[in-house]
Design an enzyme around this catalytic site. Sequence first.
Site, PDB file in Angstrom:
ATOM      1  N   ASP A 242       1.026  -1.106  -0.107  1.00  0.00           N
ATOM      2  CA  ASP A 242       0.073  -0.081   0.114  1.00  0.00           C
ATOM      3  C   ASP A 242       0.828   1.190   0.095  1.00  0.00           C
ATOM      4  O   ASP A 242       2.045   1.310   0.365  1.00  0.00           O
ATOM      5  CB  ASP A 242      -0.817  -0.091   1.298  1.00  0.00           C
TER       6      ASP A 242
ATOM      7  N   HIS B 171       2.150   3.658  -9.135  1.00  0.00           N
ATOM      8  CA  HIS B 171       1.810   2.203  -9.267  1.00  0.00           C
ATOM      9  C   HIS B 171       3.016   1.884 -10.083  1.00  0.00           C
ATOM     10  O   HIS B 171       3.656   0.464  -9.895  1.00  0.00           O
ATOM     11  CB  HIS B 171       0.744   2.081 -10.088  1.00  0.00           C
TER      12      HIS B 171
ATOM     13  N   TRP C  95     -11.775  -2.335  -7.832  1.00  0.00           N
ATOM     14  CA  TRP C  95     -12.637  -2.286  -8.986  1.00  0.00           C
ATOM     15  C   TRP C  95     -13.360  -0.593  -9.045  1.00  0.00           C
ATOM     16  O   TRP C  95     -13.763  -0.281  -9.906  1.00  0.00           O
ATOM     17  CB  TRP C  95     -13.386  -3.145  -9.318  1.00  0.00           C
TER      18      TRP C  95
ATOM     19  N   LEU D 235      10.496 -20.855  -5.574  1.00  0.00           N
ATOM     20  CA  LEU D 235       9.650 -19.928  -4.880  1.00  0.00           C
ATOM     21  C   LEU D 235       8.117 -19.760  -5.365  1.00  0.00           C
ATOM     22  O   LEU D 235       8.006 -19.865  -6.285  1.00  0.00           O
ATOM     23  CB  LEU D 235      10.170 -18.342  -4.994  1.00  0.00           C
TER      24      LEU D 235
ATOM     25  N   SER E  63      -7.833  -4.852   5.263  1.00  0.00           N
ATOM     26  CA  SER E  63      -8.474  -4.520   3.975  1.00  0.00           C
ATOM     27  C   SER E  63      -8.774  -5.806   3.051  1.00  0.00           C
ATOM     28  O   SER E  63      -8.468  -5.904   2.017  1.00  0.00           O
ATOM     29  CB  SER E  63      -7.573  -3.772   3.133  1.00  0.00           C
TER      30      SER E  63
HETATM   31  C1  IPE Z   1      -5.235  -2.755  -0.097  1.00  0.00           C
HETATM   32  O1  IPE Z   1      -4.977  -1.339  -0.128  1.00  0.00           O
HETATM   33  C2  IPE Z   1      -5.168  -3.567  -1.310  1.00  0.00           C
HETATM   34  C3  IPE Z   1      -4.017  -3.698  -1.995  1.00  0.00           C
HETATM   35  C4  IPE Z   1      -2.762  -3.429  -1.410  1.00  0.00           C
HETATM   36  C5  IPE Z   1      -4.001  -4.149  -3.498  1.00  0.00           C
HETATM   37  P1  IPE Z   1      -6.150  -0.355  -0.384  1.00  0.00           P
HETATM   38  O2  IPE Z   1      -5.701   1.057  -0.619  1.00  0.00           O
HETATM   39  O3  IPE Z   1      -7.011  -0.858  -1.143  1.00  0.00           O
HETATM   40  O4  IPE Z   1      -6.922  -0.547   1.070  1.00  0.00           O
HETATM   41  P2  IPE Z   1      -7.822   0.525   1.755  1.00  0.00           P
HETATM   42  O5  IPE Z   1      -8.725   0.949   1.005  1.00  0.00           O
HETATM   43  O6  IPE Z   1      -6.864   1.693   2.368  1.00  0.00           O
HETATM   44  O7  IPE Z   1      -8.242  -0.167   3.013  1.00  0.00           O
HETATM   45  C1  IPE Z   2      -1.410   0.250  -3.256  1.00  0.00           C
HETATM   46  O1  IPE Z   2      -1.481   1.666  -3.160  1.00  0.00           O
HETATM   47  C2  IPE Z   2      -1.954  -0.430  -4.671  1.00  0.00           C
HETATM   48  C3  IPE Z   2      -3.164  -0.834  -5.062  1.00  0.00           C
HETATM   49  C4  IPE Z   2      -4.204  -0.645  -4.252  1.00  0.00           C
HETATM   50  C5  IPE Z   2      -3.636  -1.248  -6.396  1.00  0.00           C
HETATM   51  P1  IPE Z   2      -2.855   2.665  -3.317  1.00  0.00           P
HETATM   52  O2  IPE Z   2      -3.067   2.952  -4.631  1.00  0.00           O
HETATM   53  O3  IPE Z   2      -3.768   2.157  -2.381  1.00  0.00           O
HETATM   54  O4  IPE Z   2      -1.953   3.852  -2.364  1.00  0.00           O
HETATM   55  P2  IPE Z   2      -2.577   4.616  -1.526  1.00  0.00           P
HETATM   56  O5  IPE Z   2      -3.174   4.122  -0.349  1.00  0.00           O
HETATM   57  O6  IPE Z   2      -3.591   5.593  -2.180  1.00  0.00           O
HETATM   58  O7  IPE Z   2      -1.715   5.584  -1.215  1.00  0.00           O
HETATM   59 MG    MG Z   3      -4.504   2.067  -0.382  1.00  0.00          MG
END
Ligand code: IPE
Ligand code: IPE
Ligand code: MG
Length: 259
Positions: A26, A43, A75, A137, A202
């Site tokens: 995250d 990303h 999504w 792995l 999450s």
């Molecule tokens: C969790 O991150 C999902 C992934 C890292 C793919 P999110 O950014 O979606 O989680 P929330 O919304 O902060 O809980």
């Molecule tokens: C995690 O990073 C990647 C995905 C959920 C796809 P985020 O896009 O959630 O990054 P923040 O939480 O908004 O910083």
């Molecule tokens: Mg996030």
Amino acid sequence: MTDLPLSSSLEPDRENLPRHIAIIMDGNGRWAQSRGLMRLIGHKAGVNTVQKIVKAAREIGIEVLTLYAFSSENWKRPAKEVSGLMSLLKTYLESEISSMQENSISLRCLGRRENLPEDIRETLNASIAKTAGNRGLILNLALSYGSRDEIVMAARETAKLCLAGKLDPDQLTEEIFADHLYTAGLPDPDLIIRTGGEFRLSNFLLWQASYAEIFVTDIHWPDFTRENFITAIADFQQRQRRFGKTGDQISDDSQSQTI
Ligand code: IPE
Ligand code: IPE
Ligand code: MG
């Protein structure tokens, strides 16, 4: 499993390594936004971290690495961000297949593959098939993954077995149920790392995380390094895992094992 030479000075302790590490990657968006950049650039930077951490996990000798790459709830993000993530995923899969083969990495997917765009699903399925025999792995990518959805799916499958007379409901055990999760046959995660500073799961591996050790760091995923990964492993190695027992019982157990 053969150990590869380590490519950095910070060495992990090879005793008591976690068998399965799962990572909630995250903080990509915040990493980019704090630099005045588009979220998608975050990303993109995150993909470089994925490459580094997969390599590190392989070198260290971790058996299973699970990366939460896209949740069933993701999504709901703006369509442009979702399509950007999908195209990064496709590029990643295409560019990494040769390195997966060279490093004996076996790719798997947790989640609803059927919801992914067809071209990505095909690339993913081809990579999974090509790497299935690799023994170095196991790399699980959680894609369109939601843990509650996974648990309902397992409930549905076991209910069907009962209705077909193949399973007595009274004989349903945790082990049989777990055989219907995406992680069937794999050890539960010992260590869950979350970057980006949030103390939540999450909708990630809710069943499998029952006794996982959790490590949260404020570092955003694009900044997470091999050294940070080794630090998280070292933190795990300091913990006393009690699984409901008392600390004294655990010390007694480990003493009797060394005698
Ligand atoms: C969790 O991150 C999902 C992934 C890292 C793919 P999110 O950014 O979606 O989680 P929330 O919304 O902060 O809980
Ligand atoms: C995690 O990073 C990647 C995905 C959920 C796809 P985020 O896009 O959630 O990054 P923040 O939480 O908004 O910083
Ligand atoms: Mg996030």
